[in-house]
Design a protein around this motif. Structure first.
Motif, PDB file in Angstrom:
ATOM      1  N   PRO A   1       0.818  -1.225   0.000  1.00  0.00           N
ATOM      2  CA  PRO A   1       0.000   0.000   0.000  1.00  0.00           C
ATOM      3  C   PRO A   1       0.847   1.268   0.000  1.00  0.00           C
ATOM      4  CG  PRO A   1      -0.914  -1.601   1.531  1.00  0.00           C
ATOM      5  CD  PRO A   1       0.403  -2.158   1.070  1.00  0.00           C
ATOM      6  N   GLU A   2       1.945   1.247   0.737  1.00  0.00           N
ATOM      7  CA  GLU A   2       2.811   2.437   0.811  1.00  0.00           C
ATOM      8  C   GLU A   2       3.530   2.689  -0.506  1.00  0.00           C
ATOM      9  OE1 GLU A   2       1.765   0.750   4.575  1.00  0.00           O
ATOM     10  OE2 GLU A   2       2.889  -0.173   2.928  1.00  0.00           O
ATOM     11  N   ALA A   3       4.043   1.612  -1.112  1.00  0.00           N
ATOM     12  CA  ALA A   3       4.738   1.755  -2.390  1.00  0.00           C
ATOM     13  C   ALA A   3       3.768   2.178  -3.486  1.00  0.00           C
ATOM     14  CB  ALA A   3       5.420   0.441  -2.769  1.00  0.00           C
ATOM     15  N   LEU A   4       2.547   1.685  -3.427  1.00  0.00           N
ATOM     16  CA  LEU A   4       1.524   2.079  -4.403  1.00  0.00           C
ATOM     17  C   LEU A   4       1.243   3.571  -4.313  1.00  0.00           C
ATOM     18  CD1 LEU A   4      -0.664   1.407  -6.505  1.00  0.00           C
ATOM     19  CD2 LEU A   4      -2.173   0.774  -4.615  1.00  0.00           C
ATOM     20  N   PHE A   5       1.120   4.068  -3.100  1.00  0.00           N
ATOM     21  CA  PHE A   5       0.865   5.493  -2.908  1.00  0.00           C
ATOM     22  C   PHE A   5       2.005   6.336  -3.467  1.00  0.00           C
ATOM     23  CE2 PHE A   5       1.509   9.295  -0.253  1.00  0.00           C
ATOM     24  CZ  PHE A   5       0.333   9.977  -0.546  1.00  0.00           C
ATOM     25  N   GLU A   6       3.237   5.956  -3.147  1.00  0.00           N
ATOM     26  CA  GLU A   6       4.387   6.731  -3.613  1.00  0.00           C
ATOM     27  C   GLU A   6       4.503   6.706  -5.139  1.00  0.00           C
ATOM     28  OE1 GLU A   6       6.134   8.760  -1.923  1.00  0.00           O
ATOM     29  OE2 GLU A   6       5.227   8.230  -0.006  1.00  0.00           O
ATOM     30  N   ALA A   7       4.268   5.538  -5.732  1.00  0.00           N
ATOM     31  CA  ALA A   7       4.360   5.430  -7.192  1.00  0.00           C
ATOM     32  C   ALA A   7       3.262   6.243  -7.872  1.00  0.00           C
ATOM     33  CB  ALA A   7       4.257   3.964  -7.609  1.00  0.00           C
ATOM     34  N   ALA A   8       2.060   6.197  -7.311  1.00  0.00           N
ATOM     35  CA  ALA A   8       0.954   6.966  -7.883  1.00  0.00           C
ATOM     36  C   ALA A   8       1.209   8.460  -7.756  1.00  0.00           C
ATOM     37  CB  ALA A   8      -0.347   6.581  -7.177  1.00  0.00           C
ATOM     38  N   ARG A   9       1.729   8.897  -6.612  1.00  0.00           N
ATOM     39  CA  ARG A   9       2.020  10.326  -6.420  1.00  0.00           C
ATOM     40  C   ARG A   9       3.114  10.789  -7.374  1.00  0.00           C
ATOM     41  NH1 ARG A   9       3.536  12.535  -0.520  1.00  0.00           N
ATOM     42  NH2 ARG A   9       5.188  10.982  -0.755  1.00  0.00           N
ATOM     43  N   GLU A  10       4.142   9.976  -7.535  1.00  0.00           N
ATOM     44  CA  GLU A  10       5.224  10.357  -8.444  1.00  0.00           C
ATOM     45  C   GLU A  10       4.714  10.472  -9.883  1.00  0.00           C
ATOM     46  OE1 GLU A  10       9.613   8.729  -9.949  1.00  0.00           O
ATOM     47  OE2 GLU A  10       8.583   7.742  -8.282  1.00  0.00           O
ATOM     48  N   ALA A  11       3.894   9.505 -10.286  1.00  0.00           N
ATOM     49  CA  ALA A  11       3.350   9.540 -11.642  1.00  0.00           C
ATOM     50  C   ALA A  11       2.453  10.758 -11.838  1.00  0.00           C
ATOM     51  CB  ALA A  11       2.574   8.256 -11.929  1.00  0.00           C
ATOM     52  N   TYR A  12       1.641  11.045 -10.825  1.00  0.00           N
ATOM     53  CA  TYR A  12       0.734  12.195 -10.947  1.00  0.00           C
ATOM     54  C   TYR A  12       1.520  13.504 -11.017  1.00  0.00           C
ATOM     55  CZ  TYR A  12      -2.629  15.785  -9.708  1.00  0.00           C
ATOM     56  OH  TYR A  12      -3.384  16.934  -9.701  1.00  0.00           O
ATOM     57  N   ASN A  13       2.500  13.673 -10.138  1.00  0.00           N
ATOM     58  CA  ASN A  13       3.282  14.914 -10.124  1.00  0.00           C
ATOM     59  C   ASN A  13       4.119  15.088 -11.384  1.00  0.00           C
ATOM     60  OD1 ASN A  13       2.316  15.685  -7.607  1.00  0.00           O
ATOM     61  ND2 ASN A  13       3.958  14.651  -6.490  1.00  0.00           N
ATOM     62  N   SER A  14       4.466  13.973 -12.026  1.00  0.00           N
ATOM     63  CA  SER A  14       5.239  14.022 -13.268  1.00  0.00           C
ATOM     64  C   SER A  14       4.354  14.028 -14.498  1.00  0.00           C
ATOM     65  CB  SER A  14       6.202  12.822 -13.329  1.00  0.00           C
ATOM     66  OG  SER A  14       7.053  12.789 -12.208  1.00  0.00           O
ATOM     67  N   ASP A  15       3.051  14.006 -14.272  1.00  0.00           N
ATOM     68  CA  ASP A  15       2.072  13.947 -15.356  1.00  0.00           C
ATOM     69  C   ASP A  15       2.351  12.770 -16.292  1.00  0.00           C
ATOM     70  OD1 ASP A  15      -0.216  14.755 -16.634  1.00  0.00           O
ATOM     71  OD2 ASP A  15       0.833  16.096 -18.017  1.00  0.00           O
ATOM     72  N   MET A  16       2.592  11.599 -15.674  1.00  0.00           N
ATOM     73  CA  MET A  16       2.866  10.392 -16.433  1.00  0.00           C
ATOM     74  C   MET A  16       1.784   9.344 -16.157  1.00  0.00           C
ATOM     75  SD  MET A  16       6.985  10.027 -15.793  1.00  0.00           S
ATOM     76  CE  MET A  16       7.060   8.523 -16.783  1.00  0.00           C
ATOM     77  N   TYR A  17       1.544   8.522 -17.159  1.00  0.00           N
ATOM     78  CA  TYR A  17       0.564   7.438 -16.989  1.00  0.00           C
ATOM     79  C   TYR A  17       1.090   6.430 -15.970  1.00  0.00           C
ATOM     80  CZ  TYR A  17      -1.833   3.043 -17.971  1.00  0.00           C
ATOM     81  OH  TYR A  17      -2.510   1.857 -17.856  1.00  0.00           O
ATOM     82  N   TYR A  18       0.199   5.970 -15.096  1.00  0.00           N
ATOM     83  CA  TYR A  18       0.568   4.936 -14.130  1.00  0.00           C
ATOM     84  C   TYR A  18      -0.349   3.720 -14.228  1.00  0.00           C
ATOM     85  CZ  TYR A  18       1.533   2.590  -9.706  1.00  0.00           C
ATOM     86  OH  TYR A  18       1.844   1.651  -8.742  1.00  0.00           O
ATOM     87  N   ALA A  19      -1.652   3.937 -14.189  1.00  0.00           N
ATOM     88  CA  ALA A  19      -2.606   2.829 -14.256  1.00  0.00           C
ATOM     89  C   ALA A  19      -3.975   3.379 -14.625  1.00  0.00           C
ATOM     90  CB  ALA A  19      -2.671   2.094 -12.924  1.00  0.00           C
ATOM     91  N   ASP A  20      -4.799   2.510 -15.197  1.00  0.00           N
ATOM     92  CA  ASP A  20      -6.161   2.910 -15.550  1.00  0.00           C
ATOM     93  C   ASP A  20      -7.078   2.906 -14.333  1.00  0.00           C
ATOM     94  OD1 ASP A  20      -6.064   3.032 -18.626  1.00  0.00           O
ATOM     95  OD2 ASP A  20      -5.133   1.092 -18.158  1.00  0.00           O
TER      96      ASP A  20
END
Length: 501
Positions: free
Chosen positions: A137-156
């Motif tokens: 759960p923690e790694a998912l949050f960090e990966a999603a935040r990084e993708a969002y802040n970088s305006d990159m696709y992460y998951a549907d």
């Protein structure tokens, strides 16, 4: 003609259970007024063959068998009502917390098979592959935040623990699910309690659907049938069905074994903080006033629907400290006491049923009691790590997210939960009475705004279920805690949730 599964939770009448062999089980069909389509059930077939489950099946000979619809046919006919799209074999990515996978790698249980069946039907309809990526759960949050802040696709789609919704929301990275095309949030395959609880101002930010719902994350009461028969003399299943299973009755029954040899009245595997939270929630405490288009506010001592808060505190104080029947031990040690035939009632998660299935104790399951007989329904609080669906705001194709979210939940509706229940009928539950109780518990899953958003809004927990804990365990009154803490919590909520006309 579309076919439909029929189901009612509450005063449920079990119509049929297919128990075809020691190594396979079928779907349960129930009466219901909530139908997906207006068409009637027109044809039936045999259930799909499922891999064997280890263990010895229980004796369920008293349950009547009948022919039931082939779930694969039903799923595909249901999906035919959704828009047709060809995704040209482009994969759909679901990033999920690894403690709650949607699609288990192993297919050694009927409910795991049903999840794979539902996914495969969606993949076939849209010419795609649904790929689930699991991480902590923690790694998912960090990966999603990084993708969002970088305006990159992460998951549907994201599948996160409900208690982490506030963290995602506080970062501003979640899409309003009302923005997703094709999604019908009022459909019966979405849990209305979770949908309502995830409302934050103008948006809805999480849903629990049939594809993500896992009954293991619900709270319930286990009871020792031998002890109850000796000291209570009442049919607890009948008490539940009559709407008379209340915390007052619970306390009355638990106290009957006080000071009788090595017997104990009640206990919980949960830590005391969580036990008080679960017990209070089951009594209908509504901490937050929360409607769409309005800033949520802490109002549990200011609204008629929450006027029982003081009485709840008194009930819980008495249960824990006055009558002497509460066992302070928790965790595995408490479960050992229960399976050792010395505990009348144990509050635990539904997941524990499998852990004690091979024990010598003669046990059954019940929903958590109500506040009183006037309470509308039983409530089964969802644990903090219960999985919910979310969508990142910068997901490039809302159409894909919406279609897959809707399709997975429509395809899973009733099939996944009924497969879970059938497995418990065959290999876990000890008597027919527990079948209806399991159905009732699954149909009363509940959560609220405070539990979903407190991780991202300061002061919210301390002013709500944290205040309930303090009121029960300290000299502080719920009135003083409410008065002293609600304003800070309301300011914090208003700072995070803006409402626009």
């Amino acid at each position: 003609m579309n076919k439909k599964f029929l189901r009612t939770i509450g005063a449920v009448t079990l119509i049929s259970v297919m128990l075809s062999s020691a190594s396979s089980c079928g779907l349960i069909v129930f009466n219901s007024n909530a139908d997906i389509t207006s068409d009637t059930l027109s044809e039936t077939g045999e259930t799909t063959v499922t891999p064997p489950v280890s263990g010895t099946p229980n004796d369920t000979s008293s349950v009547q068998s009948t022919e039931i619809p082939d779930p694969e046919i039903v799923i595909r006919e249901r999906l035919s009502a959704l828009p047709q799209r060809d995704m040209s074999e482009v994969s759909v990515i679901i990033a999920a917390a690894d403690n709650s996978p949607l699609f288990p790698d192993s297919t050694d249980t009927p409910d795991a098979v049903s999840r794979q069946d539902s996914k495969r039907a969606v993949e076939e309809k849209y010419n795609t592959s649904v790929i689930e990526i699991g991480t902590s759960p923690e790694a998912l949050f960090e990966a999603a935040r990084e993708a969002y802040n970088s305006d990159m696709y992460y998951a549907d789609l994201l599948v996160i623990p409900q208690s982490m919704l506030g963290e995602y929301f506080a970062e501003g990275m979640l899409a309003n699910l009302r923005s997703l095309p094709y999604v019908n949030l009022d459909a019966p395959y979405y849990n209305s309690s979770v949908t309502s609880a995830s409302i934050a101002g103008n948006g809805i930010y999480a849903v629990s659907g049939a594809a993500s719902f896992n009954p293991d994350y619900l709270s319930c009461v286990y009871f020792n049938r031998g002890i109850v028969k000796q000291f209570v003399g009442e049919d607890l299943y009948a008490l539940v069905n009559e709407g008379k299973w209340t915390w007052d009755k619970f306390a009355e029954f638990a106290k009957t074994v006080d000071s009788v040899g090595s017997l104990h009245g009640h206990g919980s595997t949960f830590e005391l903080y969580d036990y008080i939270d679960v017990a209070a929630s089951s009594q209908g405490i509504s901490y937050i006033s929360n409607t769409e288009g309005v800033v949520p506010t802490v109002t549990y001592l200011a609204t008629p629907t929450s006027s029982n808060a003081k009485a709840v505190v008194n009930k819980l104080r008495s249960l824990l400290y006055s009558d002497g029947s509460f066992v302070k031990t928790n965790g595995t040690a408490l479960r050992d006491i229960f399976t050792g035939d010395t505990l009348m009632f144990m509050t635990d998660g539904l997941y524990a049923a499998e852990l004690i299935s091979d024990s010598d104790a003669d046990w059954g399951i019940l929903p958590l009691p109500k506040f009183d007989e006037a309470q509308k329904e039983y409530i089964s609080p969802m644990m903090d790590d219960s999985p919910v669906f979310c969508v990142l705001k910068n997901t490039p194709k809302y159409e894909t997210s919406g279609l897959i979210l809707e399709a997975l939940n429509l395809a899973s509706y009733e099939y996944v939960t009924e497969s879970y229940i059938n497995r418990h009928i065959d290999y876990v539950l000890r008597d027919d009475g527990s079948i209806h109780m399991l159905e009732l518990i699954c149909g009363t899953a509940w959560t609220d705004f405070a539990h979903m958003y407190s991780s991202g809004i300061s002061n919210l927990e301390s002013a709500t279920y944290g205040a309930m804990y303090k009121a029960v365990t300290t000299r502080s009154t719920i009135d003083s805690l409410y008065k002293n803490l609600k304003n800070a919590a309301n300011r914090a909520v208003a700072a995070k949730i803006k409402v626009y006309n």
